[in-house]
Motif scaffolding. Structure first.
Motif, PDB file in Angstrom:
ATOM      1  N   GLN A   5     -11.327  24.844  53.129  1.00  0.00           N
ATOM      2  CA  GLN A   5      -9.944  24.931  52.664  1.00  0.00           C
ATOM      3  C   GLN A   5      -9.587  26.345  52.197  1.00  0.00           C
ATOM      4  O   GLN A   5      -8.999  26.526  51.126  1.00  0.00           O
ATOM      5  N   ASP A   6      -9.864  27.348  53.005  1.00  0.00           N
ATOM      6  CA  ASP A   6      -9.451  28.696  52.634  1.00  0.00           C
ATOM      7  C   ASP A   6      -7.932  28.813  52.596  1.00  0.00           C
ATOM      8  O   ASP A   6      -7.382  29.749  52.021  1.00  0.00           O
ATOM      9  N   ILE A   7      -7.211  27.837  53.179  1.00  0.00           N
ATOM     10  CA  ILE A   7      -5.758  27.849  53.143  1.00  0.00           C
ATOM     11  C   ILE A   7      -5.236  27.809  51.707  1.00  0.00           C
ATOM     12  O   ILE A   7      -4.166  28.340  51.410  1.00  0.00           O
ATOM     13  N   LEU A   8      -5.989  27.217  50.790  1.00  0.00           N
ATOM     14  CA  LEU A   8      -5.539  27.155  49.398  1.00  0.00           C
ATOM     15  C   LEU A   8      -5.501  28.551  48.781  1.00  0.00           C
ATOM     16  O   LEU A   8      -4.596  28.892  48.023  1.00  0.00           O
ATOM     17  N   HIS A   9      -6.496  29.359  49.121  1.00  0.00           N
ATOM     18  CA  HIS A   9      -6.503  30.749  48.664  1.00  0.00           C
ATOM     19  C   HIS A   9      -5.361  31.516  49.322  1.00  0.00           C
ATOM     20  O   HIS A   9      -4.674  32.319  48.667  1.00  0.00           O
TER      21      HIS A   9
ATOM     22  N   ALA B 100     -18.482   5.338  54.317  1.00  0.00           N
ATOM     23  CA  ALA B 100     -17.988   4.978  55.647  1.00  0.00           C
ATOM     24  C   ALA B 100     -18.713   3.763  56.199  1.00  0.00           C
ATOM     25  O   ALA B 100     -18.110   2.890  56.840  1.00  0.00           O
ATOM     26  N   GLU B 101     -20.020   3.661  55.947  1.00  0.00           N
ATOM     27  CA  GLU B 101     -20.786   2.504  56.426  1.00  0.00           C
ATOM     28  C   GLU B 101     -20.436   1.233  55.666  1.00  0.00           C
ATOM     29  O   GLU B 101     -20.746   0.134  56.111  1.00  0.00           O
ATOM     30  N   SER B 102     -19.749   1.417  54.537  1.00  0.00           N
ATOM     31  CA  SER B 102     -19.237   0.253  53.800  1.00  0.00           C
ATOM     32  C   SER B 102     -17.787  -0.041  54.189  1.00  0.00           C
ATOM     33  O   SER B 102     -17.142  -0.904  53.575  1.00  0.00           O
ATOM     34  N   GLY B 103     -17.282   0.709  55.173  1.00  0.00           N
ATOM     35  CA  GLY B 103     -15.924   0.478  55.669  1.00  0.00           C
ATOM     36  C   GLY B 103     -14.843   1.195  54.905  1.00  0.00           C
ATOM     37  O   GLY B 103     -13.659   0.884  55.042  1.00  0.00           O
ATOM     38  N   ARG B 104     -15.250   2.173  54.083  1.00  0.00           N
ATOM     39  CA  ARG B 104     -14.271   2.870  53.254  1.00  0.00           C
ATOM     40  C   ARG B 104     -14.043   4.314  53.727  1.00  0.00           C
ATOM     41  O   ARG B 104     -14.967   4.977  54.191  1.00  0.00           O
ATOM     42  N   HIS B 105     -12.800   4.787  53.562  1.00  0.00           N
ATOM     43  CA  HIS B 105     -12.457   6.180  53.828  1.00  0.00           C
ATOM     44  C   HIS B 105     -12.865   6.994  52.605  1.00  0.00           C
ATOM     45  O   HIS B 105     -12.545   6.635  51.476  1.00  0.00           O
ATOM     46  N   TYR B 106     -13.565   8.095  52.826  1.00  0.00           N
ATOM     47  CA  TYR B 106     -14.107   8.883  51.713  1.00  0.00           C
ATOM     48  C   TYR B 106     -13.603  10.323  51.786  1.00  0.00           C
ATOM     49  O   TYR B 106     -13.587  10.938  52.858  1.00  0.00           O
ATOM     50  N   GLN B 107     -13.182  10.859  50.639  1.00  0.00           N
ATOM     51  CA  GLN B 107     -12.893  12.288  50.497  1.00  0.00           C
ATOM     52  C   GLN B 107     -13.454  12.756  49.171  1.00  0.00           C
ATOM     53  O   GLN B 107     -13.189  12.156  48.121  1.00  0.00           O
ATOM     54  N   SER B 108     -14.219  13.824  49.206  1.00  0.00           N
ATOM     55  CA  SER B 108     -14.831  14.349  47.983  1.00  0.00           C
ATOM     56  C   SER B 108     -13.844  15.204  47.222  1.00  0.00           C
ATOM     57  O   SER B 108     -12.805  15.613  47.761  1.00  0.00           O
ATOM     58  N   PRO B 109     -14.159  15.535  45.968  1.00  0.00           N
ATOM     59  CA  PRO B 109     -13.385  16.561  45.270  1.00  0.00           C
ATOM     60  C   PRO B 109     -13.600  17.918  45.951  1.00  0.00           C
ATOM     61  O   PRO B 109     -14.520  18.091  46.751  1.00  0.00           O
ATOM     62  N   LYS B 110     -12.743  18.874  45.625  1.00  0.00           N
ATOM     63  CA  LYS B 110     -12.966  20.236  46.106  1.00  0.00           C
ATOM     64  C   LYS B 110     -14.218  20.799  45.466  1.00  0.00           C
ATOM     65  O   LYS B 110     -14.536  20.487  44.322  1.00  0.00           O
ATOM     66  N   PHE B 111     -14.930  21.635  46.200  1.00  0.00           N
ATOM     67  CA  PHE B 111     -16.047  22.369  45.603  1.00  0.00           C
ATOM     68  C   PHE B 111     -16.085  23.769  46.205  1.00  0.00           C
ATOM     69  O   PHE B 111     -15.559  24.018  47.288  1.00  0.00           O
ATOM     70  N   GLY B 112     -16.696  24.689  45.473  1.00  0.00           N
ATOM     71  CA  GLY B 112     -16.691  26.087  45.879  1.00  0.00           C
ATOM     72  C   GLY B 112     -15.684  26.868  45.049  1.00  0.00           C
ATOM     73  O   GLY B 112     -15.127  26.370  44.066  1.00  0.00           O
ATOM     74  N   ALA B 113     -15.409  28.104  45.456  1.00  0.00           N
ATOM     75  CA  ALA B 113     -14.503  28.966  44.695  1.00  0.00           C
ATOM     76  C   ALA B 113     -13.884  30.001  45.622  1.00  0.00           C
ATOM     77  O   ALA B 113     -14.425  30.334  46.677  1.00  0.00           O
ATOM     78  N   GLY B 114     -12.717  30.512  45.187  1.00  0.00           N
ATOM     79  CA  GLY B 114     -12.047  31.567  45.940  1.00  0.00           C
ATOM     80  C   GLY B 114     -11.688  31.123  47.342  1.00  0.00           C
ATOM     81  O   GLY B 114     -11.090  30.063  47.548  1.00  0.00           O
ATOM     82  N   GLN B 115     -12.070  31.940  48.331  1.00  0.00           N
ATOM     83  CA  GLN B 115     -11.804  31.588  49.725  1.00  0.00           C
ATOM     84  C   GLN B 115     -12.817  30.585  50.265  1.00  0.00           C
ATOM     85  O   GLN B 115     -12.628  30.045  51.345  1.00  0.00           O
ATOM     86  N   GLN B 116     -13.881  30.354  49.526  1.00  0.00           N
ATOM     87  CA  GLN B 116     -14.936  29.428  49.963  1.00  0.00           C
ATOM     88  C   GLN B 116     -14.793  28.100  49.233  1.00  0.00           C
ATOM     89  O   GLN B 116     -15.613  27.713  48.403  1.00  0.00           O
ATOM     90  N   VAL B 117     -13.705  27.380  49.531  1.00  0.00           N
ATOM     91  CA  VAL B 117     -13.455  26.067  48.945  1.00  0.00           C
ATOM     92  C   VAL B 117     -13.543  25.019  50.055  1.00  0.00           C
ATOM     93  O   VAL B 117     -13.014  25.225  51.155  1.00  0.00           O
ATOM     94  N   TYR B 118     -14.205  23.903  49.761  1.00  0.00           N
ATOM     95  CA  TYR B 118     -14.468  22.892  50.783  1.00  0.00           C
ATOM     96  C   TYR B 118     -14.216  21.497  50.209  1.00  0.00           C
ATOM     97  O   TYR B 118     -14.134  21.293  48.995  1.00  0.00           O
TER      98      TYR B 118
END
Length: 653
Positions: free
Chosen positions: A171-175, A133-151
């Motif tokens: 992202q518990d909506i994915l579960h 973000a400080e370089s002016g870029r939009h950032y999204q990470s890969p998913k991490f976690g498992a089951g209902q605990q995915v972020y």
């Protein structure tokens, strides 16, 4: 409509019938011939597609929310208040941090805490997000976690280049979507929920059936072990009713209309049905389960937000025209809502966008009453399960169906519904498992008909022909309600109810290429087809999800019926049905066929036909009914081999 549908849980998506007599290979000879392996693999692929698209919807909407927060802070609002307010309205945002270039992450303004179980992993992604973000870029990470605990972690730069907004999104909506679609697409056997004492039986014979695999659901119905539904030819006197209660040791008796539901701990359904043979009854049947087939905000809003002003303009201009090249500004519309352009929805808006006095009842799992893309579109409804007027959705199915019909259009938010002005009356008849009894579904239908519904969506079903449910359907139909129902998700020709009742308009599902959805039920009772694959719509907790099923196809047709009645209020329900058939785009073989009915709905053509047509329902409705699949009416009797089905009469129209 198999597992859930059967016992009267009218299901989210309805059915997945496999054909064990076909070869177990990957080929697809025709629209109706799917091997068990092909169908299961197709459904698993759809499930994966729905989850992936839901992930994408979540990320896109979160980016929009981040932009809104940054705009509010840059306009002078206190960062801590902005972050706290957003987190309060969007529980999925576990952590939000407003940070300066010169600060560490820990020194930033923070709302929420990083989940302990994933703190180290989240911290690493947060550091990457801040740097990007400080370089002016939009950032999204890969998913991490498992089951209902995915972020995932997201970072967005502020326009001044000195600040950034980063955070962790849950992202518990994915579960939830995975679990939802496993049931909706009948990829798991009927779950014997602890709160339901049910039996699985063959629909034709009512003989017990073991359901261990999804394929076993074909032609299977489910009913309460210790309950029966009885309609007497003449209501019993109080003395007779007391005698019945005493003899069967009834623990409860419920009545709706002229029909009774008896419950007892001492006798099972088959014995109860045999007992009522000595009484003068119109019918006695198991208590089946059905399941899913799938105001302005009064809070003070920031004046820089254009959402409300655009919506207010549209609400105050119900009869005004829109530009020929109009495209709604809902931020998920262009990329994800392939379904609305395919059926000429935007073109139809040139002629009519609905009327608030044409009320649409969604008889389902309720609706998210606080969803920002639905608030203002919802009328007070009813919760049959709890007996109060708070039909809050605890499943997600009803919220999704409602959004297809009436999500606010042109409000710079989320998805666009098909109608701008038609109000939705949510009626909760299915509980937190996505199931409901015949009694609750029938009660919901009657309640909606009595409270002003002009159109009713029924994205639920069962393979059992219930006289009790049919009586409720006929009651609403006789009150001139247009009844729209999902056909089911079992790829079977076996008729499911309520879709196969002659008073109901039955909907099959198609994909973005106008092909039959691999799960969609079919048969001579199908009226039309509508999009039902990976449909983006509203979901509880201010979220959006993509779901597949005939449950998602049905509300497209329901919304069209509402637009037709808004265009020409003098039309009867049968007129509405015929206009949707006459205006459909022919698919498959020429003319009517059992896979697509009369074809894919066409919103623009249907509305134009409605403008011209006068009510002639009496002249042609008899012809229509003779063309429809008229289900054989049966009576149940007990013989030496158990319950058997005997033909009682066949209705002709």
């Amino acid at each position: 409509m198999r597992r859930y549908l059967s016992t009267i849980t009218l299901a989210l998506g309805l059915g997945i019938i496999l054909f064990p007599h076909h070869s177990n290979n990957e080929t697809k000879p025709g629209p109706e011939v799917y091997s068990a392996k092909y169908e299961t693999n197709s459904k698993l692929a759809l499930l994966e597609q729905d989850v992936k698209l839901t992930d994408d919807l979540c990320r896109t909407q979160c980016s929009t929310d981040y932009v809104k927060m940054i705009s509010q802070i840059e306009a002078g609002e206190q960062p801590d208040k902005v972050l706290t307010s957003m987190k309060s309205a969007h529980e999925k945002m576990d952590v939000l941090i407003w940070t300066k270039r010169s600060q560490t992450i820990e020194q930033g303004v923070k709302a929420g805490e990083i989940p302990v179980s994933y703190k180290d992993q989240a911290a690493a992604y947060l550091a990457e997000a801040k740097a990007a973000a400080e370089s002016g870029r939009h950032y999204q990470s890969p998913k991490f976690g498992a089951g209902q605990q995915v972020y995932f972690v997201q970072g967005l730069p502020a326009s001044n280049g000195e600040n950034s907004l980063i955070g962790v999104i849950h992202q518990d909506i994915l579960h939830q979507v995975t679990d939802h679609q496993m049931k909706n697409l009948r990829l798991e056997p009927y779950p014997n929920e602890n709160r339901w004492k049910v039996e699985s039986v063959d629909t034709d014979t009512l003989k017990d059936k073991v359901v261990d695999h999804p394929e076993d659901n074909q032609g299977t119905s489910h009913y309460h072990q210790n309950e029966v539904v009885v309609k007497f030819k003449q209501d019993p006197t109080e003395a007779q009713l007391a005698q019945i209660k005493s003899e069967i040791k009834a623990t409860s008796v419920q009545k709706i209309g002229y029909t009774f539901v008896f419950r007892t701990e001492g006798m099972e359904a088959k014995a109860l049905m045999a007992y009522f043979g000595k009484w003068d009854v119109a019918y006695v049947e198991p208590h089946f389960l059905y399941l899913t087939n799938d105001y302005y905000d009064d809070q003070e809003e920031d004046t820089t937000d254009t959402t409300k002003s655009n919506y207010t303009d549209s609400q105050n201009s119900q009869t005004s025209s829109i530009a020929p090249n109009f495209k709604p500004n809902d931020n998920l519309f262009s990329k994800y809502q392939w379904n609305l352009p395919l059926i000429e929805t935007v073109e139809g808006w040139q002629f009519n966008r609905g009327a608030k006095d044409v009320i649409v009842a969604v008889v389902d799992t309720g609706a998210d009453l606080q969803h920002p893309d639905l608030k203002g579109q919802l009328l007070p409804g009813y919760n049959v399960i709890t007996g109060n007027d708070q039909p809050q959705d605890d499943v997600g199915h009803g919220t999704h169906v409602t959004g297809v019909i009436a999500a606010i259009v042109n409000n710079n938010l989320g998805v666009a519904g098909m109608t701008w002005y038609n109000k939705v009356m949510p009626v909760k008849v299915l509980d937190q498992t996505g199931a409901g009894s015949t009694y609750s579904v029938a009660q919901g239908i009657i309640w909606a008909a009595d409270h002003g519904a002009k159109v009713m969506n029924l994205s639920l079903g069962n393979y059992a022909d219930s006289g009790f449910l049919h009586d409720a359907i006929k009651y609403a139909y006789d009150k001139d309600v247009a009844l729209i129902a999902a056909s089911g998700n079992d790829n079977t020709e076996r008729p499911g109810y309520p879709a196969a009742y002659p008073e109901v308009f039955a909907v099959a599902a198609s994909d973005s290429e106008n092909k039959k959805a691999p799960f969609s039920n079919y048969g001579d009772y199908i009226d039309v087809t509508a999009p039902g694959v990976s449909i983006a719509s509203t979901y509880p907790d201010n979220q959006y999800a993509a779901l597949s099923g005939t449950s998602m196809a049905s509300p497209h047709v329901t919304a069209l019926a509402a637009l037709i009645r808004s265009t020409n209020p003098n039309l009867k329900n049968t007129d509405v049905y015929q206009i949707m058939r006459d205006s459909a785009q022919d698919l498959g073989t020429t003319g009517f066929d059992k896979y697509f009915g009369y074809g894919l709905i066409d919103v623009s053509k249907a509305i134009q036909l409605a403008e011209k047509r006068t009510s002639t329902s009496f002249n042609w409705s008899k012809n229509w009914f003779t063309q429809r699949f008229i289900s054989q009416k049966y009576a149940w009797r007990l013989n030496d081999n158990g319950l058997a089905k005997t033909s009682e009469s066949k209705t002709n129209f």
